[in-house]
Design a protein around this motif. Structure first.
Motif, PDB file in Angstrom:
ATOM      1  N   LEU A   1       0.649  -1.484  -0.094  1.00 53.24           N
ATOM      2  CA  LEU A   1      -0.210  -0.079   0.112  1.00 53.24           C
ATOM      3  C   LEU A   1       1.090   1.289  -0.132  1.00 53.24           C
ATOM      4  CD1 LEU A   1      -3.145   0.480  -0.070  1.00 53.24           C
ATOM      5  CD2 LEU A   1      -2.257   1.271   2.688  1.00 53.24           C
ATOM      6  N   VAL A   2       0.120   2.073  -0.906  1.00 51.31           N
ATOM      7  CA  VAL A   2       1.274   3.500  -1.073  1.00 51.31           C
ATOM      8  C   VAL A   2       0.716   4.410  -1.236  1.00 51.31           C
ATOM      9  CG1 VAL A   2       2.401   5.112  -2.362  1.00 51.31           C
ATOM     10  CG2 VAL A   2       3.062   1.938  -2.757  1.00 51.31           C
ATOM     11  N   ARG A   3       0.705   5.863  -0.126  1.00 50.13           N
ATOM     12  CA  ARG A   3       0.294   6.299  -0.013  1.00 50.13           C
ATOM     13  C   ARG A   3       0.956   7.933  -0.531  1.00 50.13           C
ATOM     14  NH1 ARG A   3      -0.950   4.416   5.020  1.00 50.13           N
ATOM     15  NH2 ARG A   3      -3.747   3.928   4.916  1.00 50.13           N
ATOM     16  N   VAL A   4       0.693   8.100  -1.345  1.00 52.43           N
ATOM     17  CA  VAL A   4       1.360  10.020  -1.644  1.00 52.43           C
ATOM     18  C   VAL A   4       0.436  11.273  -1.749  1.00 52.43           C
ATOM     19  CG1 VAL A   4       2.425  11.022  -3.920  1.00 52.43           C
ATOM     20  CG2 VAL A   4       2.377   8.581  -3.451  1.00 52.43           C
ATOM     21  N   ARG A   5       1.451  12.168  -0.649  1.00 54.55           N
ATOM     22  CA  ARG A   5       0.749  12.851  -0.057  1.00 54.55           C
ATOM     23  C   ARG A   5       0.891  14.762  -1.976  1.00 54.55           C
ATOM     24  NH1 ARG A   5       1.706  14.349   6.360  1.00 54.55           N
ATOM     25  NH2 ARG A   5       1.933  12.185   6.570  1.00 54.55           N
ATOM     26  N   LEU A   6      -0.564  14.370  -2.199  1.00 54.68           N
ATOM     27  CA  LEU A   6      -0.269  15.884  -2.984  1.00 54.68           C
ATOM     28  C   LEU A   6      -0.174  17.462  -2.546  1.00 54.68           C
ATOM     29  CD1 LEU A   6      -2.672  13.927  -5.378  1.00 54.68           C
ATOM     30  CD2 LEU A   6       0.132  13.646  -5.411  1.00 54.68           C
ATOM     31  N   PRO A   7       0.344  18.236  -3.163  1.00 57.23           N
ATOM     32  CA  PRO A   7      -0.348  19.687  -2.858  1.00 57.23           C
ATOM     33  C   PRO A   7      -1.878  20.115  -2.629  1.00 57.23           C
ATOM     34  CG  PRO A   7       0.998  19.718  -5.060  1.00 57.23           C
ATOM     35  CD  PRO A   7       0.232  18.136  -4.640  1.00 57.23           C
ATOM     36  N   GLY A   8      -2.176  20.656  -1.590  1.00 56.87           N
ATOM     37  CA  GLY A   8      -3.748  20.818  -1.382  1.00 56.87           C
ATOM     38  C   GLY A   8      -4.020  20.363   0.227  1.00 56.87           C
ATOM     39  N   LEU A  10      -4.016  16.572  -0.359  1.00 54.11           N
ATOM     40  CA  LEU A  10      -4.951  16.003  -1.119  1.00 54.11           C
ATOM     41  C   LEU A  10      -4.326  14.061  -0.500  1.00 54.11           C
ATOM     42  CD1 LEU A  10      -5.771  17.084  -3.835  1.00 54.11           C
ATOM     43  CD2 LEU A  10      -8.033  16.973  -2.459  1.00 54.11           C
ATOM     44  N   VAL A  11      -4.246  13.384  -0.669  1.00 55.84           N
ATOM     45  CA  VAL A  11      -3.841  12.064  -0.860  1.00 55.84           C
ATOM     46  C   VAL A  11      -4.399  10.881  -1.515  1.00 55.84           C
ATOM     47  CG1 VAL A  11      -2.772   9.862   0.710  1.00 55.84           C
ATOM     48  CG2 VAL A  11      -3.240  12.316   2.013  1.00 55.84           C
ATOM     49  N   LEU A  12      -3.474  10.082  -2.045  1.00 57.79           N
ATOM     50  CA  LEU A  12      -3.314   9.527  -3.562  1.00 57.79           C
ATOM     51  C   LEU A  12      -3.093   7.819  -2.505  1.00 57.79           C
ATOM     52  CD1 LEU A  12      -4.449   8.512  -6.329  1.00 57.79           C
ATOM     53  CD2 LEU A  12      -1.985   8.688  -7.229  1.00 57.79           C
ATOM     54  N   GLN A  13      -4.139   7.001  -2.743  1.00 57.56           N
ATOM     55  CA  GLN A  13      -3.358   5.875  -2.480  1.00 57.56           C
ATOM     56  C   GLN A  13      -4.202   4.477  -3.069  1.00 57.56           C
ATOM     57  OE1 GLN A  13      -4.681   5.215   1.730  1.00 57.56           O
ATOM     58  NE2 GLN A  13      -5.607   2.858   1.128  1.00 57.56           N
ATOM     59  N   ALA A  14      -2.657   3.596  -3.348  1.00 61.79           N
ATOM     60  CA  ALA A  14      -2.999   2.655  -4.346  1.00 61.79           C
ATOM     61  C   ALA A  14      -2.558   1.733  -4.211  1.00 61.79           C
ATOM     62  CB  ALA A  14      -2.770   2.830  -5.829  1.00 61.79           C
ATOM     63  N   ALA A  15      -2.203   0.288  -4.022  1.00 60.67           N
ATOM     64  CA  ALA A  15      -1.983  -0.770  -4.278  1.00 60.67           C
ATOM     65  C   ALA A  15      -0.831  -1.271  -4.242  1.00 60.67           C
ATOM     66  CB  ALA A  15      -2.535  -2.180  -3.757  1.00 60.67           C
ATOM     67  N   PHE A  16       0.499  -1.606  -4.965  1.00 63.56           N
ATOM     68  CA  PHE A  16       1.340  -2.233  -6.250  1.00 63.56           C
ATOM     69  C   PHE A  16       1.724  -3.167  -5.519  1.00 63.56           C
ATOM     70  CE2 PHE A  16       0.681   2.580  -6.425  1.00 63.56           C
ATOM     71  CZ  PHE A  16       0.839   2.673  -7.337  1.00 63.56           C
ATOM     72  N   HIS A  17       2.258  -4.411  -6.843  1.00 67.20           N
ATOM     73  CA  HIS A  17       2.897  -4.717  -6.345  1.00 67.20           C
ATOM     74  C   HIS A  17       4.512  -4.829  -5.880  1.00 67.20           C
ATOM     75  CE1 HIS A  17       5.642  -9.307  -7.073  1.00 67.20           C
ATOM     76  NE2 HIS A  17       3.734  -9.327  -7.039  1.00 67.20           N
ATOM     77  N   PRO A  18       4.965  -5.608  -4.865  1.00 67.73           N
ATOM     78  CA  PRO A  18       6.478  -4.736  -4.186  1.00 67.73           C
ATOM     79  C   PRO A  18       7.247  -5.008  -5.307  1.00 67.73           C
ATOM     80  CG  PRO A  18       5.244  -6.992  -2.669  1.00 67.73           C
ATOM     81  CD  PRO A  18       4.245  -6.315  -4.011  1.00 67.73           C
ATOM     82  N   GLN A  19       7.306  -6.019  -6.230  1.00 63.98           N
ATOM     83  CA  GLN A  19       8.632  -6.074  -7.218  1.00 63.98           C
ATOM     84  C   GLN A  19       7.946  -4.527  -8.227  1.00 63.98           C
ATOM     85  OE1 GLN A  19      11.313  -7.023  -7.241  1.00 63.98           O
ATOM     86  NE2 GLN A  19      10.371  -7.919  -5.284  1.00 63.98           N
ATOM     87  N   ALA A  24       6.574   3.269 -11.612  1.00 59.56           N
ATOM     88  CA  ALA A  24       5.259   3.142 -11.922  1.00 59.56           C
ATOM     89  C   ALA A  24       3.973   4.010 -10.715  1.00 59.56           C
ATOM     90  CB  ALA A  24       4.524   1.686 -11.157  1.00 59.56           C
ATOM     91  N   VAL A  25       4.857   4.482  -9.647  1.00 64.37           N
ATOM     92  CA  VAL A  25       3.825   5.046  -8.990  1.00 64.37           C
ATOM     93  C   VAL A  25       3.952   6.334  -9.096  1.00 64.37           C
ATOM     94  CG1 VAL A  25       3.475   5.722  -6.608  1.00 64.37           C
ATOM     95  CG2 VAL A  25       4.175   3.413  -7.068  1.00 64.37           C
ATOM     96  N   LEU A  26       4.834   6.701  -9.493  1.00 68.19           N
ATOM     97  CA  LEU A  26       4.850   8.209 -10.462  1.00 68.19           C
ATOM     98  C   LEU A  26       4.252   8.491 -11.338  1.00 68.19           C
ATOM     99  CD1 LEU A  26       6.271  10.709  -9.895  1.00 68.19           C
ATOM    100  CD2 LEU A  26       8.033   9.951 -11.372  1.00 68.19           C
ATOM    101  N   ALA A  27       4.068   7.388 -11.961  1.00 63.81           N
ATOM    102  CA  ALA A  27       3.399   7.444 -13.967  1.00 63.81           C
ATOM    103  C   ALA A  27       1.650   7.662 -13.017  1.00 63.81           C
ATOM    104  CB  ALA A  27       3.145   6.036 -14.873  1.00 63.81           C
ATOM    105  N   GLU A  28       1.014   6.740 -11.867  1.00 64.24           N
ATOM    106  CA  GLU A  28       0.304   7.377 -11.417  1.00 64.24           C
ATOM    107  C   GLU A  28      -0.039   8.169 -10.976  1.00 64.24           C
ATOM    108  OE1 GLU A  28      -3.860   5.243 -10.943  1.00 64.24           O
ATOM    109  OE2 GLU A  28      -2.219   4.140 -11.797  1.00 64.24           O
ATOM    110  N   VAL A  29       0.544   8.880 -10.207  1.00 63.10           N
ATOM    111  CA  VAL A  29       0.495   9.878  -9.379  1.00 63.10           C
ATOM    112  C   VAL A  29       0.602  10.726 -10.994  1.00 63.10           C
ATOM    113  CG1 VAL A  29       1.267  11.902  -8.551  1.00 63.10           C
ATOM    114  CG2 VAL A  29       1.286   9.409  -7.206  1.00 63.10           C
ATOM    115  N   ARG A  30       1.464  10.915 -11.853  1.00 62.04           N
ATOM    116  CA  ARG A  30       1.332  11.799 -13.357  1.00 62.04           C
ATOM    117  C   ARG A  30      -0.203  12.038 -13.312  1.00 62.04           C
ATOM    118  NH1 ARG A  30       6.454  13.655 -16.081  1.00 62.04           N
ATOM    119  NH2 ARG A  30       5.076  14.495 -16.760  1.00 62.04           N
TER     120      ARG A  30
END
Length: 102
Positions: A1-8, A10-19, A24-30
């Motif tokens: 589980l990865v959470r990314v704190r965005l401006p304002g 906001l928090v983006l949360q998604a599940a990713f495979h450990p490998q 891939a996380v940055l692409a999803e955030v972008r």
């Protein structure tokens, strides 16, 4: 589980495979950022201490499993207030649609 704190606050949360790569996380955030913020060259980092993440590393190799909270930075830095404080200023139309979904 990865959470990314965005401006304002906001928090983006998604599940990713450990490998999966940090890239891939940055692409999803972008994909969730407004066009203005996408053009500001976003990157991911952790703190403390501040460590910019290598997008070629897997989440496991970067020490981000089983869960992590990342922060989003911009290069060059986004001026204070330019990142917006409301979801409509920070998020893409696609992300706003997901946010509004029941």
């Amino acid at each position: 589980l990865v959470r990314v704190r965005l401006p304002g606050g906001l928090v983006l949360q998604a599940a990713f495979h450990p490998q999966e790569a940090v890239g891939a996380v940055l692409a999803e955030v972008r994909g969730c950022l407004s066009p203005t913020l996408q053009s500001a060259q976003p990157y991911l980092f952790v703190t403390p201490p501040r460590r910019v993440l290598d997008v070629s590393l897997s989440l496991a190799a970067a020490g981000l499993v089983p869960a992590a909270t990342l922060l989003l930075g911009f290069d060059p830095p986004v001026r204070a207030g330019a990142a917006g404080s409301t979801p409509s200023e920070v998020l893409s139309a696609r992300a706003l649609t997901l946010l509004a979904a029941p």
